[in-house]
Scaffold this motif. Structure first.
Motif, PDB file in Angstrom:
ATOM      1  N   THR A 134      53.134  21.748 -21.833  1.00  0.00           N
ATOM      2  CA  THR A 134      52.800  22.520 -20.662  1.00  0.00           C
ATOM      3  C   THR A 134      51.474  21.849 -20.303  1.00  0.00           C
ATOM      4  OG1 THR A 134      51.364  24.139 -21.899  1.00  0.00           O
ATOM      5  CG2 THR A 134      53.377  24.772 -21.361  1.00  0.00           C
ATOM      6  N   PHE A 135      51.288  21.910 -18.740  1.00  0.00           N
ATOM      7  CA  PHE A 135      50.035  21.447 -18.146  1.00  0.00           C
ATOM      8  C   PHE A 135      49.231  22.684 -17.765  1.00  0.00           C
ATOM      9  CE2 PHE A 135      52.932  17.967 -17.231  1.00  0.00           C
ATOM     10  CZ  PHE A 135      52.011  16.798 -17.791  1.00  0.00           C
ATOM     11  N   THR A 136      47.946  22.520 -17.788  1.00  0.00           N
ATOM     12  CA  THR A 136      47.121  23.372 -17.407  1.00  0.00           C
ATOM     13  C   THR A 136      45.815  22.831 -16.365  1.00  0.00           C
ATOM     14  OG1 THR A 136      45.585  23.380 -19.366  1.00  0.00           O
ATOM     15  CG2 THR A 136      47.319  25.101 -19.308  1.00  0.00           C
ATOM     16  N   ILE A 137      45.345  23.663 -15.606  1.00  0.00           N
ATOM     17  CA  ILE A 137      44.501  23.209 -14.571  1.00  0.00           C
ATOM     18  C   ILE A 137      43.128  24.085 -14.618  1.00  0.00           C
ATOM     19  CG2 ILE A 137      43.812  22.762 -12.079  1.00  0.00           C
ATOM     20  CD1 ILE A 137      46.614  22.409 -11.575  1.00  0.00           C
ATOM     21  N   SER A 138      42.173  23.595 -15.027  1.00  0.00           N
ATOM     22  CA  SER A 138      41.162  24.704 -14.952  1.00  0.00           C
ATOM     23  C   SER A 138      40.122  24.390 -13.694  1.00  0.00           C
ATOM     24  CB  SER A 138      40.186  24.288 -16.304  1.00  0.00           C
ATOM     25  OG  SER A 138      39.807  23.047 -16.227  1.00  0.00           O
ATOM     26  N   SER A 139      39.574  25.451 -13.405  1.00  0.00           N
ATOM     27  CA  SER A 139      38.586  25.626 -12.158  1.00  0.00           C
ATOM     28  C   SER A 139      37.360  26.505 -12.605  1.00  0.00           C
ATOM     29  CB  SER A 139      39.361  26.120 -11.092  1.00  0.00           C
ATOM     30  OG  SER A 139      39.617  27.357 -11.308  1.00  0.00           O
ATOM     31  N   PRO A 140      36.165  26.186 -11.828  1.00  0.00           N
ATOM     32  CA  PRO A 140      35.164  27.232 -12.398  1.00  0.00           C
ATOM     33  C   PRO A 140      35.437  28.507 -11.990  1.00  0.00           C
ATOM     34  CG  PRO A 140      34.502  25.699 -10.343  1.00  0.00           C
ATOM     35  CD  PRO A 140      36.135  25.303 -10.905  1.00  0.00           C
ATOM     36  N   ILE A 141      34.876  29.272 -12.712  1.00  0.00           N
ATOM     37  CA  ILE A 141      35.137  30.743 -12.298  1.00  0.00           C
ATOM     38  C   ILE A 141      34.131  31.443 -11.555  1.00  0.00           C
ATOM     39  CG2 ILE A 141      34.709  33.240 -13.348  1.00  0.00           C
ATOM     40  CD1 ILE A 141      35.656  32.098 -16.268  1.00  0.00           C
ATOM     41  N   ARG A 142      34.668  31.706 -10.478  1.00  0.00           N
ATOM     42  CA  ARG A 142      33.699  32.227  -9.329  1.00  0.00           C
ATOM     43  C   ARG A 142      33.820  33.751  -9.325  1.00  0.00           C
ATOM     44  NH1 ARG A 142      31.265  28.549  -5.820  1.00  0.00           N
ATOM     45  NH2 ARG A 142      30.653  30.519  -4.637  1.00  0.00           N
ATOM     46  N   ASN A 143      32.616  34.417  -8.851  1.00  0.00           N
ATOM     47  CA  ASN A 143      32.507  35.903  -8.616  1.00  0.00           C
ATOM     48  C   ASN A 143      33.166  36.162  -7.074  1.00  0.00           C
ATOM     49  OD1 ASN A 143      31.962  38.259  -8.132  1.00  0.00           O
ATOM     50  ND2 ASN A 143      29.726  38.349  -8.513  1.00  0.00           N
ATOM     51  N   ILE A 144      34.451  36.626  -7.106  1.00  0.00           N
ATOM     52  CA  ILE A 144      35.098  36.925  -6.003  1.00  0.00           C
ATOM     53  C   ILE A 144      34.563  37.892  -4.943  1.00  0.00           C
ATOM     54  CG2 ILE A 144      37.309  35.785  -6.672  1.00  0.00           C
ATOM     55  CD1 ILE A 144      38.304  38.698  -7.289  1.00  0.00           C
ATOM     56  N   LYS A 145      33.628  38.826  -5.779  1.00  0.00           N
ATOM     57  CA  LYS A 145      32.957  39.712  -4.830  1.00  0.00           C
ATOM     58  C   LYS A 145      32.004  39.389  -4.013  1.00  0.00           C
ATOM     59  CE  LYS A 145      34.322  43.554  -8.230  1.00  0.00           C
ATOM     60  NZ  LYS A 145      33.667  44.473  -8.969  1.00  0.00           N
ATOM     61  N   GLU A 146      31.610  37.965  -4.377  1.00  0.00           N
ATOM     62  CA  GLU A 146      30.361  37.412  -3.833  1.00  0.00           C
ATOM     63  C   GLU A 146      30.709  36.939  -2.363  1.00  0.00           C
ATOM     64  OE1 GLU A 146      28.045  33.039  -4.144  1.00  0.00           O
ATOM     65  OE2 GLU A 146      28.593  34.160  -5.940  1.00  0.00           O
ATOM     66  N   CYS A 147      29.955  37.123  -1.382  1.00  0.00           N
ATOM     67  CA  CYS A 147      30.119  36.660   0.065  1.00  0.00           C
ATOM     68  C   CYS A 147      29.810  35.159   0.103  1.00  0.00           C
ATOM     69  CB  CYS A 147      29.590  37.427   0.963  1.00  0.00           C
ATOM     70  SG  CYS A 147      30.076  36.891   2.795  1.00  0.00           S
ATOM     71  N   ILE A 148      30.700  34.387   0.571  1.00  0.00           N
ATOM     72  CA  ILE A 148      30.646  32.960   0.713  1.00  0.00           C
ATOM     73  C   ILE A 148      30.334  32.723   2.173  1.00  0.00           C
ATOM     74  CG2 ILE A 148      31.435  30.605   0.509  1.00  0.00           C
ATOM     75  CD1 ILE A 148      33.065  31.510  -1.946  1.00  0.00           C
ATOM     76  N   THR A 149      29.138  32.034   2.415  1.00  0.00           N
ATOM     77  CA  THR A 149      28.889  31.686   3.994  1.00  0.00           C
ATOM     78  C   THR A 149      28.962  30.330   4.411  1.00  0.00           C
ATOM     79  OG1 THR A 149      26.296  30.914   3.407  1.00  0.00           O
ATOM     80  CG2 THR A 149      26.589  33.644   3.517  1.00  0.00           C
ATOM     81  N   LYS A 150      29.029  30.224   5.652  1.00  0.00           N
ATOM     82  CA  LYS A 150      29.285  28.506   5.931  1.00  0.00           C
ATOM     83  C   LYS A 150      28.233  27.779   5.485  1.00  0.00           C
ATOM     84  CE  LYS A 150      30.721  30.015  10.470  1.00  0.00           C
ATOM     85  NZ  LYS A 150      30.782  30.099  12.005  1.00  0.00           N
ATOM     86  N   ARG A 151      26.862  28.269   5.439  1.00  0.00           N
ATOM     87  CA  ARG A 151      25.919  27.346   4.543  1.00  0.00           C
ATOM     88  C   ARG A 151      26.374  26.809   3.296  1.00  0.00           C
ATOM     89  NH1 ARG A 151      20.405  29.727   5.814  1.00  0.00           N
ATOM     90  NH2 ARG A 151      20.759  28.324   7.724  1.00  0.00           N
ATOM     91  N   GLN A 152      26.992  27.638   2.477  1.00  0.00           N
ATOM     92  CA  GLN A 152      27.369  27.305   1.265  1.00  0.00           C
ATOM     93  C   GLN A 152      28.559  26.571   1.265  1.00  0.00           C
ATOM     94  OE1 GLN A 152      27.680  31.724   0.151  1.00  0.00           O
ATOM     95  NE2 GLN A 152      26.166  31.209  -1.764  1.00  0.00           N
ATOM     96  N   VAL A 153      29.476  26.630   1.978  1.00  0.00           N
ATOM     97  CA  VAL A 153      30.208  25.778   2.122  1.00  0.00           C
ATOM     98  C   VAL A 153      30.041  24.493   2.608  1.00  0.00           C
ATOM     99  CG1 VAL A 153      32.682  25.243   3.287  1.00  0.00           C
ATOM    100  CG2 VAL A 153      32.038  27.579   2.479  1.00  0.00           C
ATOM    101  N   ALA A 154      29.318  24.106   3.361  1.00  0.00           N
ATOM    102  CA  ALA A 154      28.744  23.043   3.914  1.00  0.00           C
ATOM    103  C   ALA A 154      27.959  22.149   2.993  1.00  0.00           C
ATOM    104  CB  ALA A 154      27.913  23.246   5.288  1.00  0.00           C
TER     105      ALA A 154
END
Length: 168
Positions: free
Chosen positions: A148-168
């Protein structure tokens, strides 16, 4: 060690001196050198040329070199153990024609690796309790025992509001 065509060698010159008091020397690289912007292309191009040149003698290896290789990683297989053993033999032999040797071999079936020396096999993680062996390739983790293959990604708090400044 892939030699560069002699007419192109002057394009790979390095200016060098041992210290600030030494005279400058011009060194000419005669092989494909890793670290240059063109290196991934040149390495891949050598494999493509080899695959085309030996396609009639090594059809499985040629197909794998053309379709299952990314720079210097190959991820391939077959439907039966016999087919994979044939692919393995063809890859070893076709690459040997140009003095290349594959390393970091792994398989989900132990008989495939029985004639591959341990020093050129590759395992990243071994979990003895779960009897799992993990190999990382092309950003994926491959469990050779479970196939099997697995992909890992960082765990993020999905309740946190992501702003444009954080994305840029």
């Amino acid at each position: 060690m892939i030699l560069i065509y002699p007419d192109h060698r002057p394009l790979q010159n390095i200016l060098w001196r041992e210290n600030s008091n030494s005279s400058i020397q011009c060194l000419q690289l005669q092989t494909v050198t890793y670290g240059l912007k063109s290196s991934p292309f040149l390495a891949t191009r050598c494999l493509v040329d080899l695959a085309h040149a030996e396609e009639s003698k090594f059809p499985l290896a040629s197909r794998a070199l053309l379709n299952n290789t990314y720079v210097d990683d190959m991820l391939s297989g077959g439907d039966t153990i016999e087919e994979v053993n044939q692919l393995k033999a063809e890859l070893i032999n076709v690459l040997k024609l140009r003095s290349f040797e594959l390393h970091k071999w792994y398989s989900n079936h132990p008989t495939i690796l029985k004639d591959i020396p341990l020093n050129i096999q590759h395992l990243d993680e071994i979990d003895i309790n779960k009897n799992n062996t993990i190999v990382k390739t092309l950003g994926l983790a491959y469990n050779t025992r479970l196939d099997t293959f697995t992909i890992s990604s960082p765990i993020r708090n999905i309740k946190e509001c992501i702003t444009k400044r954080q994305v840029a």
